[in-house]
Scaffold this motif. Structure first.
Motif, mmCIF file in Angstrom:
data_model
loop_
_atom_site.group_PDB
_atom_site.id
_atom_site.type_symbol
_atom_site.label_atom_id
_atom_site.label_comp_id
_atom_site.label_asym_id
_atom_site.label_seq_id
_atom_site.Cartn_x
_atom_site.Cartn_y
_atom_site.Cartn_z
ATOM 1 N N GLY A 10 0.821 -1.396 0.117
ATOM 2 C CA GLY A 10 0.088 -0.287 -0.028
ATOM 3 C C GLY A 10 1.011 1.292 0.020
ATOM 4 N N THR A 11 0.204 2.547 -0.568
ATOM 5 C CA THR A 11 1.119 3.470 0.056
ATOM 6 C C THR A 11 1.001 4.402 1.589
ATOM 7 O OG1 THR A 11 -0.118 4.355 -2.191
ATOM 8 C CG2 THR A 11 1.376 6.460 -1.304
ATOM 9 N N PHE A 12 -0.076 3.752 1.991
ATOM 10 C CA PHE A 12 -0.264 4.249 3.504
ATOM 11 C C PHE A 12 0.165 5.494 3.976
ATOM 12 C CE2 PHE A 12 1.419 -0.508 2.917
ATOM 13 C CZ PHE A 12 0.129 -1.370 3.816
ATOM 14 N N LEU A 33 4.698 -10.874 7.809
ATOM 15 C CA LEU A 33 4.008 -10.591 6.830
ATOM 16 C C LEU A 33 5.265 -9.049 6.907
ATOM 17 C CD1 LEU A 33 1.445 -9.088 5.510
ATOM 18 C CD2 LEU A 33 1.079 -8.022 8.226
ATOM 19 N N ILE A 34 5.123 -8.670 5.662
ATOM 20 C CA ILE A 34 6.079 -7.702 4.839
ATOM 21 C C ILE A 34 4.857 -7.066 4.631
ATOM 22 C CG2 ILE A 34 7.572 -6.572 3.460
ATOM 23 C CD1 ILE A 34 7.999 -10.134 3.556
ATOM 24 N N VAL A 35 5.331 -5.243 5.335
ATOM 25 C CA VAL A 35 3.955 -4.564 4.896
ATOM 26 C C VAL A 35 5.413 -3.648 3.586
ATOM 27 C CG1 VAL A 35 3.008 -2.665 5.419
ATOM 28 C CG2 VAL A 35 2.835 -4.327 7.289
ATOM 29 N N GLY A 36 4.675 -3.704 2.451
ATOM 30 C CA GLY A 36 5.345 -3.203 1.509
ATOM 31 C C GLY A 36 5.195 -1.601 1.201
ATOM 32 N N VAL A 37 5.517 -0.411 1.371
ATOM 33 C CA VAL A 37 5.123 0.362 1.589
ATOM 34 C C VAL A 37 5.470 1.290 -0.153
ATOM 35 C CG1 VAL A 37 5.387 3.147 2.211
ATOM 36 C CG2 VAL A 37 5.032 0.627 3.950
ATOM 37 N N ALA A 38 4.945 1.456 -0.601
ATOM 38 C CA ALA A 38 5.356 1.516 -2.356
ATOM 39 C C ALA A 38 5.030 3.175 -2.498
ATOM 40 C CB ALA A 38 3.668 1.190 -2.522
ATOM 41 N N ARG A 39 6.366 3.395 -3.060
ATOM 42 C CA ARG A 39 7.121 4.804 -2.925
ATOM 43 C C ARG A 39 6.215 5.475 -4.281
ATOM 44 N NH1 ARG A 39 12.156 4.844 -1.243
ATOM 45 N NH2 ARG A 39 13.403 2.863 -1.601
ATOM 46 N N ASN A 40 5.228 5.189 -5.155
ATOM 47 C CA ASN A 40 4.058 5.836 -5.748
ATOM 48 C C ASN A 40 4.332 7.044 -5.577
ATOM 49 O OD1 ASN A 40 1.678 5.662 -7.621
ATOM 50 N ND2 ASN A 40 0.649 3.906 -5.750
ATOM 51 N N PHE A 75 8.805 -0.424 -1.458
ATOM 52 C CA PHE A 75 9.309 -0.795 -2.672
ATOM 53 C C PHE A 75 8.984 -0.118 -3.960
ATOM 54 C CE2 PHE A 75 4.902 -1.992 -1.977
ATOM 55 C CZ PHE A 75 4.885 -2.237 -3.507
ATOM 56 N N ASP A 76 9.131 0.112 -4.856
ATOM 57 C CA ASP A 76 8.870 0.601 -5.896
ATOM 58 C C ASP A 76 9.347 0.014 -7.203
ATOM 59 O OD1 ASP A 76 11.909 0.525 -6.685
ATOM 60 O OD2 ASP A 76 12.371 2.420 -6.793
ATOM 61 N N SER A 77 8.948 -1.284 -7.035
ATOM 62 C CA SER A 77 9.089 -2.281 -8.131
ATOM 63 C C SER A 77 7.357 -2.693 -8.328
ATOM 64 C CB SER A 77 9.946 -2.963 -7.827
ATOM 65 O OG SER A 77 9.410 -3.677 -7.236
ATOM 66 N N LEU A 78 7.146 -3.169 -9.537
ATOM 67 C CA LEU A 78 6.638 -4.680 -9.727
ATOM 68 C C LEU A 78 6.333 -5.543 -8.309
ATOM 69 C CD1 LEU A 78 4.509 -5.428 -12.457
ATOM 70 C CD2 LEU A 78 5.681 -6.629 -12.613
ATOM 71 N N LEU A 79 4.670 -5.134 -7.964
ATOM 72 C CA LEU A 79 4.660 -6.229 -6.721
ATOM 73 C C LEU A 79 4.271 -7.320 -6.466
ATOM 74 C CD1 LEU A 79 3.101 -5.890 -3.950
ATOM 75 C CD2 LEU A 79 0.695 -6.332 -5.190
ATOM 76 N N MET A 80 4.323 -8.077 -8.022
ATOM 77 C CA MET A 80 4.560 -9.035 -8.339
ATOM 78 C C MET A 80 6.448 -10.092 -8.252
ATOM 79 S SD MET A 80 2.155 -10.666 -8.276
ATOM 80 C CE MET A 80 2.124 -12.471 -8.020
#
Length: 179
Positions: A10-12, A33-40, A75-80
């Motif tokens: 998520g962007t959070f 659990l890894i909470v992935g904070v998208a740079r977006n 993260f700033d890559s493709l989610l997968m």
């Protein structure tokens, strides 16, 4: 049995009580659990990636994670790609309303085509959190409304500070224009 590793992306911006509810509930089904904070940057976030990571880390520290290890990573890559890099086999997504479902359903289908080994698991928002969105929290906070029911006290303080800074910056800009 292998470790169940999941990513909750998520962007959070900012992290809300609704996000934290999904994180807490995800710990019931995952070992890690890894909470992935998208740079977006395309979404024009109010907070930098580093600030958002810090806010999530601070709120996660207050949880009781049922023995699940929780990490917060930008993260700033493709989610997968991020999921594979994290050795995750599960993507956690929260659903607030029927309106979320169509978008999330399409996204899950696309992700399954990209990597069928990674499953998407949907968690319905708890009834007390179904209406919370980061966008509404920011709008209410910016207009001076009470956001303490929607975010942690730490996040509420950070929002208040940011809005005060933005107001000061606007006042200085207007004063410069008058000169």
């Amino acid at each position: 049995m292998s470790e169940r590793i999941g990513v909750y992306p998520g962007t959070f911006d900012p992290v809300t009580n609704g996000h934290m509810d999904i994180i807490q509930r995800a710990t019931r089904v995952l070992d890690h659990l890894i909470v992935g904070v998208a740079r977006n940057a395309g979404k024009g976030p109010l907070f930098s990636t580093e600030e958002r990571v810090r806010m999530v880390e601070e709120d996660v520290a207050a949880l009781k994670p049922n023995g699940t290890r929780i990490e917060v990573k930008p993260f700033d890559s493709l989610l997968m790609r991020f999921a594979v890099d994290m050795n995750a086999s599960i993507i956690i997504r929260g659903l607030r309303a029927v309106s979320d479902f169509e978008y999330e359903f399409q996204m899950a289908g696309m992700n399954a085509r990209l990597n069928p080994k990674v499953e998407t698991v949907f968690l319905m928002a708890s009834d007390r959190h179904q209406f919370i969105s980061s966008r509404f929290v920011k709008e209410i906070g910016r207009l001076g409304g009470d956001i303490t029911h929607f975010v942690s006290p730490r996040v509420a303080d950070r929002l208040a500070t940011r809005f005060a800074q933005d107001e000061d910056d606007q006042t200085k800009h207007v004063q410069t224009l008058k000169v």
